[in-house]
Structure formats: structure tokens, C-alpha cells
Write a protein that holds these residues in place. Structure first.
Motif, short mmCIF file in Angstrom:
data_model
loop_
_atom_site.label_atom_id
_atom_site.label_comp_id
_atom_site.label_asym_id
_atom_site.label_seq_id
_atom_site.Cartn_x
_atom_site.Cartn_y
_atom_site.Cartn_z
N ASP A 7 0.45 -1.02 -0.18
CA ASP A 7 0.20 0.04 -0.56
C ASP A 7 0.82 1.23 0.19
N GLN A 8 1.96 1.11 -0.11
CA GLN A 8 3.52 2.61 0.08
C GLN A 8 3.67 2.60 -1.76
N LEU A 9 3.04 1.39 -2.88
CA LEU A 9 4.05 1.94 -3.65
C LEU A 9 3.26 3.18 -4.45
N GLY A 10 4.27 3.64 -5.35
CA GLY A 10 3.37 4.68 -6.16
C GLY A 10 2.31 4.31 -6.75
N PRO A 11 2.52 5.38 -7.61
CA PRO A 11 1.15 5.69 -8.80
C PRO A 11 1.90 5.20 -9.92
N ASN A 12 2.91 5.13 -10.19
CA ASN A 12 3.72 4.64 -11.28
C ASN A 12 4.36 3.51 -11.14
N ALA A 13 3.88 2.80 -9.93
CA ALA A 13 5.10 1.35 -9.98
C ALA A 13 4.71 0.81 -10.99
N LEU A 14 5.01 -0.27 -11.27
CA LEU A 14 5.02 -1.07 -12.66
C LEU A 14 4.64 -2.43 -11.73
N ILE A 15 4.65 -3.33 -12.21
CA ILE A 15 3.99 -4.89 -11.39
C ILE A 15 5.50 -5.70 -12.22
N GLY A 16 6.40 -6.35 -12.08
CA GLY A 16 7.00 -6.89 -13.13
C GLY A 16 6.40 -8.37 -12.90
N ARG A 17 7.69 -9.25 -13.99
CA ARG A 17 7.06 -10.42 -14.44
C ARG A 17 7.97 -10.85 -14.80
N ASN A 18 7.67 -12.16 -14.85
CA ASN A 18 8.67 -13.39 -15.27
C ASN A 18 8.95 -14.26 -16.08
N ARG A 19 10.28 -14.29 -16.88
CA ARG A 19 10.32 -14.64 -18.38
C ARG A 19 9.27 -15.23 -19.08
N ARG A 20 8.42 -15.97 -18.41
CA ARG A 20 6.57 -16.51 -18.81
C ARG A 20 5.82 -15.32 -19.31
N GLY A 21 5.91 -14.36 -18.25
CA GLY A 21 5.23 -13.21 -18.41
C GLY A 21 3.73 -12.91 -17.28
N GLU A 22 4.94 -14.18 -15.78
CA GLU A 22 3.36 -14.22 -15.26
C GLU A 22 3.98 -12.90 -13.99
N PRO A 23 2.34 -12.13 -13.90
CA PRO A 23 2.79 -11.54 -12.61
C PRO A 23 3.63 -11.57 -11.71
N ARG A 24 4.70 -11.41 -10.99
CA ARG A 24 5.34 -11.38 -9.46
C ARG A 24 5.00 -10.15 -8.67
N GLN A 25 4.63 -10.17 -7.33
CA GLN A 25 3.79 -9.66 -6.01
C GLN A 25 6.00 -8.77 -6.36
N PRO A 26 5.21 -7.55 -5.37
CA PRO A 26 6.21 -6.86 -5.81
C PRO A 26 7.19 -7.02 -4.16
N TRP A 27 8.08 -7.31 -4.50
CA TRP A 27 9.24 -6.59 -3.15
C TRP A 27 8.91 -5.85 -2.20
N THR A 28 8.20 -5.77 -1.36
CA THR A 28 8.48 -5.08 -0.32
C THR A 28 8.49 -5.97 1.13
N GLY A 29 9.29 -4.77 1.78
CA GLY A 29 9.10 -5.57 3.22
C GLY A 29 9.97 -4.63 4.29
N GLU A 30 9.83 -4.21 5.15
CA GLU A 30 11.13 -3.52 6.16
C GLU A 30 12.61 -4.24 6.43
N ALA A 31 12.59 -5.77 6.14
CA ALA A 31 14.30 -6.10 6.60
C ALA A 31 15.21 -6.17 5.43
N ILE A 32 14.19 -6.20 3.59
CA ILE A 32 14.79 -6.31 2.79
C ILE A 32 15.09 -5.08 1.93
N GLY A 33 14.48 -4.01 3.20
CA GLY A 33 14.95 -2.72 2.36
C GLY A 33 16.68 -2.47 1.83
N PRO A 34 17.52 -1.97 2.96
CA PRO A 34 18.80 -2.26 2.11
C PRO A 34 19.57 -2.83 1.50
#
Length: 317
Positions: free
Chosen positions: A183-210
Motif C-alpha cells: 500500500d506504499q507503492l507509488g502511483p507509477n509503480a510497475l508490476i514485474g513479470r517473470n520470463r513467461r510473462g506471469e505477474p510477480r508480487q512486489p518485493w516490499t518489506g522493512e527488512a529487505i530495504g537495504p
């Protein structure tokens, strides 16, 4: 820039930038120039800048340990030095067993779920349990997660606040930010896809930031590269190679240096469930290049080729 000719059909949503003393050129396909991508492990290179800046400020020493800056107690990870983390030589694994990395990897592969949604307390719990091996070169997302939060602890801030105060705000980086949740993604945030074109969840989280949680537009990363080249960014000493890093490479604080076509190239790449990224600099020539893609197919060879070709053009003009 002809992105179709450069990247081919495997990267339908992508952006690139060329940086030189004459200015910055950007291009995109499948999205506008304000669209933001997950830049993955280029986040580690940014954390490296924060580390070098903290050294200059006297907030830390190279010999400072995780236990001095994070509430870990008397556990093996508490004795790991910050300098060893910046070089991926801490003895920490890529991910701890307690994080169940295999289960997370399978969930990512099957369902596209985010494998890095931990908060800071969960990260610290994992650190208190982790086994520390002998120091050797071993790429570690876990190590850079801890490094970034330790730097934040030294400054008395959260990692996100530290990033804003010392990198984003001073340089005026466009659409460059660190979401802790979807819910903190910006209005211009893209949705990533794997090599088969399937959508992947955004990688968000406090720990992973750095280690891999920053998102940016191509303009944001290009502005950062330009600031590294012109000396206006904090922590530029992070780019200076100080230790071996695999065959033919050396590493500074996160940043990797190799030789290509007789020139020294300083770079980092990134990869998440649905994105790939590359940013590199020829510091002697004052040139740089960036590629961001919303597909999980490597852009590394294209990035290096783009930079070396751009450098030849600049030097011959």
C-alpha cells in the motif's frame, strides 16, 4: 537510444539512461519515464554509499560490529564487522535457515509471492539464531539487510529515514523510494513479470530495504550515477575497490569493479521476482549507463555493452 534493438523482445517494459559530462539521455519502452521499477540489489550499492558516508561522519568504524549497533545479545552474528559485510566476507549465509529460503523460493516460483516480507524484529530474530561460517566470499542478502539497519542504528534513525536524508533529498532523486508494504507503492509503480510473462508480487518489506527493497524511475538511478561521477553524492569512497571478489573482480563497499575493453568499470546489478536492473560507471571517462526492466531476464550484458559503447563515443567525439 533504440531499446528494441538493444534489448530485443524479452524486455517489453524497460528504460535506459546514458550519462556523460554533457548530460543525461533517457529512453523507455512500454512505460513512461516516471514509471518506477524494483532496482533489486542496486539497493546494496546505495547501502554501500551510506556505509562510506557514516565512516566519514565518524558514526562507525570499519571494525564496528553488528552487536554494537543492533540488539542482538551475545550471539555469533553480534561479532560480525561492518567492513566484512560490505565485501560479502562476513561468514553469514545468503539467507538464514530460519527464514526457510527453500520454501520461500518455491512459493515465488509457483505463485509469484514475495519472499522478503519480514519486518525488522523478524530479521533480528533470525540474526540471533544464525550460524556464522568462516569468512570467505559469499554473496549475502542477509548480510546487507543487517548492515543497512546497523547503519541506521548508528545514526539513530530508521533505514528509510537515513536513505531520504543522505541520498534521496540531497540529490533530488525522482521517484526513488523504499516501500515497506504494497500500500506504499507509488502511483507509477510497475508490476514485474517473470520470463513467461506471469505477474510477480512486489518485493516490499522493512527488512529487505537495504539489500533489495528500493524502487526508482530510470531518471532517479541516472541522477544518482551522475552524482557519483560529478562528486556530489555522499559516500563516494564506497566505489573504491579494496578486496578481491571472484575471478577478475574487486569490491569496495558493495560496488564491484571489473576490467572491460581495457577500462575499469564500476557497477552493480539487481534482480527480483519480476525485475532486472544494471547500473555502471567508467569513472575515468565520466560516463555511466543504466538499464531497468520489468521482466526477470538478465540485462547485465546489455548494460555493460551500452556503457562501453557510450564511453567509446564520448572519448572519440
Amino acid at each position: 537510444m533504440d531499446l528494441e534493438g538493444l534489448l530485443g523482445p524479452q524486455h517489453p517494459v524497460a528504460a535506459a539512461a546514458l550519462i556523460s559530462p554533457a548530460g543525461v539521455t533517457v529512453a523507455s519502452r512500454g512505460a513512461d519515464l516516471d514509471a518506477d521499477f524494483e532496482i533489486g540489489s542496486i539497493s546494496k550499492a546505495v547501502t554501500g554509499l551510506l556505509y562510506a558516508d557514516a565512516l566519514e561522519r565518524g558514526e562507525i568504524r570499519r571494525e564496528s560490529t553488528l552487536g554494537e549497533l543492533l540488539p542482538l545479545g551475545d550471539v555469533p552474528a553480534a561479532r560480525v564487522t561492518l567492513a566484512s559485510l560490505t565485501q560479502h566476507r562476513s561468514g553469514l549465509p545468503g539467507l538464514p535457515r530460519s527464514a526457510r529460503p527453500l520454501r520461500r523460493a518455491i512459493a515465488l516460483w509457483r505463485h509469484g509471492t514475495n519472499p522478503y516480507g519480514d519486518n525488522l524484529e523478524q530479521l533480528l530474530t533470525q540474526a540471533r539464531k544464525v550460524r556464522v561460517g568462516r569468512p570467505r566470499t559469499r554473496y549475502s542478502n542477509f548480510g546487507f539487510e543487517l548492515l543497512g539497519h546497523a547503519l541506521a542504528g548508528a545514526a539513530g534513525r530508521s533505514y528509510g529515514r537515513l536513505l531520504h536524508e543522505r541520498v534521496i533529498d540531497p540529490l533530488g532523486l525522482d521517484h526513488f523510494y523504499l516501500p515497506k508494504a504494497v500500500d506504499q507503492l507509488g502511483p507509477n509503480a510497475l508490476i514485474g513479470r517473470n520470463r513467461r510473462g506471469e505477474p510477480r508480487q512486489p518485493w516490499t518489506g522493512e527488512a529487505i530495504g537495504p539489500a533489495g527493497g528500493i524502487r526508482s524511475s530510470v531518471r532517479g538511478v541516472a541522477r544518482l550515477v551522475a552524482a557519483l561521477l560529478d562528486g556530489s553524492a555522499a559516500g563516494i569512497a564506497a566505489l573504491d575497490p579494496v578486496a578481491p571478489f571472484g575471478k577478475g573482480a574487486r569490491i569496495g563497499a558493495g560496488w564491484i569493479t571489473i576490467e572491460a575493453e581495457g577500462r575499469q568499470i564500476t557497477w552493480h546489478n539487481g534482480g527480483t521476482g519480476g525485475f532486472r536492473s544494471w547500473a555502471g560507471l567508467d569513472r575515468d571517462a565520466g560516463t555511466g549507463a543504466v538499464i531497468l526492466s520489468a521482466t526477470s531476464v538478465s540485462v547485465d550484458p546489455f548494460g555493460l555493452s551500452l556503457l562501453t559503447e557510450h564511453t567509446r563515443t564520448v572519448l572519440n567525439s
